[in-house]
Design a protein around this motif. Structure first.
Motif, PDB file in Angstrom:
ATOM      1  N   LYS A 105      67.149  30.037  53.002  1.00 42.08           N
ATOM      2  CA  LYS A 105      67.604  28.516  53.251  1.00 42.08           C
ATOM      3  C   LYS A 105      66.644  27.709  53.889  1.00 42.08           C
ATOM      4  O   LYS A 105      66.730  26.542  54.066  1.00 42.08           O
ATOM      5  CB  LYS A 105      68.896  29.020  54.445  1.00 42.08           C
ATOM      6  N   LYS A 148      74.747  32.701  51.139  1.00 44.73           N
ATOM      7  CA  LYS A 148      73.770  33.657  51.111  1.00 44.73           C
ATOM      8  C   LYS A 148      73.295  33.694  49.713  1.00 44.73           C
ATOM      9  O   LYS A 148      71.931  33.877  49.587  1.00 44.73           O
ATOM     10  CB  LYS A 148      74.572  35.040  51.519  1.00 44.73           C
ATOM     11  N   LYS A 151      80.812  31.972  52.055  1.00 48.90           N
ATOM     12  CA  LYS A 151      80.857  30.824  53.102  1.00 48.90           C
ATOM     13  C   LYS A 151      79.694  30.528  53.556  1.00 48.90           C
ATOM     14  O   LYS A 151      79.431  29.439  54.301  1.00 48.90           O
ATOM     15  CB  LYS A 151      81.994  31.291  53.975  1.00 48.90           C
ATOM     16  N   GLU A 152      78.749  31.692  53.578  1.00 46.12           N
ATOM     17  CA  GLU A 152      77.289  31.685  54.475  1.00 46.12           C
ATOM     18  C   GLU A 152      76.263  30.928  53.662  1.00 46.12           C
ATOM     19  O   GLU A 152      75.257  30.884  53.779  1.00 46.12           O
ATOM     20  CB  GLU A 152      77.010  32.844  55.101  1.00 46.12           C
TER      21      GLU A 152
END
Length: 342
Positions: free
Chosen positions: A95, A119, A116-117
């Motif tokens: 990220k 990843k 949701k993250e």
């Protein structure tokens, strides 16, 4: 020595002319990127963007499993991201190389996203599947998947060449979940699609929008963005959401494990997530990028498209197609029977 200088200069010029730019290989859906953004990215990064097309998530997966290589960025639907991650075909994202993730809509991540993250993936475009039709060729159309039972439209209708979308439409028609694991319910949906098949021109995911625009097809199961793009060529095209409910899908950006140019892949994903670029892309392809900073940059006309900005009541009838792991075979087997049926 003086006579050698022009020769050396000429050789240097030829070498620079033959210098190959780095390439980013993108594997995605048809008509799914604003051409102006392709040019902009190529100019900003002094590279060449090479685009290859697939017409279903299953076709993409099959090609990769068969050994296809050379892709940097893939654009699978969210449920397929889970498959690719499980199969070890994509990388976990760094990220720190994607500062524009700050613009991704947190409401989307909370309510609909599987990853949701972020990843493994970055959300690209979101839209429901519905029914597109040519209004001056179809009389008394109702907002229902059962339109495909109409014998008066035989040979002028298409369903998506996608097992989960098309069986999902039948499941919603029958009052079942598009993610059901009940073999009996999937069997009923298979039989319903087979009954619809006799009225179809074909199963089609790539070119149905151009077929609608030319009125070769009158009714198509359609992704919302494709329907709105087709309206640019034929103002008689309308798009409706079936009363029984439908799927809402988000396609995501992921990086292949064997990406030849991973740094350029990160740059491309970050480029598409920049709000101005996301807005320009939305306005061109008529899909909704889950990018909170880009919403205020699109036109008022775009913001008023109800089929993209779904209200709470409509969302209650919608589902997101999920990866079912080993149970995906239930759908694959049913789809094989649909395609083989005469």
């Amino acid at each position: 020595m003086k006579r050698l200088l022009p020769l050396i200069a000429a050789a240097s010029l030829l070498a620079s002319c033959g210098e190959k730019k780095p390439e980013l290989h993108l594997y995605t859906w048809d008509d799914y990127l604003n051409p102006d953004l392709i040019t902009k990215f190529e100019e900003e990064y002094n590279c060449r963007l090479v685009v290859d097309i697939f017409d279903s998530n299953e076709a993409m997966l099959a090609k990769l499993k068969a050994g296809a290589t050379g892709y940097d960025v893939l654009v699978p639907t969210s449920y397929m991201v889970k498959v690719l991650a499980r199969e070890g075909m994509i990388v976990e994202l760094d990220k720190s190389k994607l500062p524009n993730l700050q613009h991704v809509d947190p409401d989307y991540l909370t309510s609909l996203a599987f990853d949701k993250e972020m990843k493994w993936s970055v959300p690209y475009m979101l839209a429901p599947t519905g029914i597109a039709y040519v209004s001056d060729r179809v009389e008394n159309i109702e907002p229902t998947w059962r339109v495909f039972e109409r014998a008066d439209l035989k040979g002028r209708m298409t369903l998506l060449n996608d097992s989960r979308e098309t069986l999902g439409a039948a499941l919603k028609t029958l009052g079942f979940s598009i993610n059901t694991l009940d073999p009996a319910q999937i069997g009923q949906a298979k039989d319903l699609v087979i009954s619809w098949k006799k009225n179809l021109a074909k199963f089609e995911s790539d070119q149905y929008d151009s077929g609608l625009a030319s009125a070769e097809f009158f009714v198509s199961q359609a992704y919302a963005g494709d329907a709105f793009q087709a309206q640019e060529d034929n103002e008689k095209i309308e798009f409706i959401l079936p009363a029984e409910g439908t799927s809402v899908a988000c396609d995501d950006l992921v990086i292949s494990k064997n990406a030849p140019n991973p740094e350029l892949a990160y740059a491309f994903i970050n480029f598409l997530t920049e709000p101005a670029n996301a807005a320009a892309n939305m306005e061109y392809i008529y899909y909704l990028a889950p990018n909170k900073s880009a919403y205020e940059l699109v036109s008022q006309e775009f913001r008023e498209i109800d089929s993209l900005f779904l209200d709470a009541e409509t969302m209650k009838k919608c589902e997101v197609i999920d990866d079912l792991g080993e149970n995906n075979k239930l759908y694959h087997d049913a789809w094989d029977l649909v395609r083989a049926a005469q």
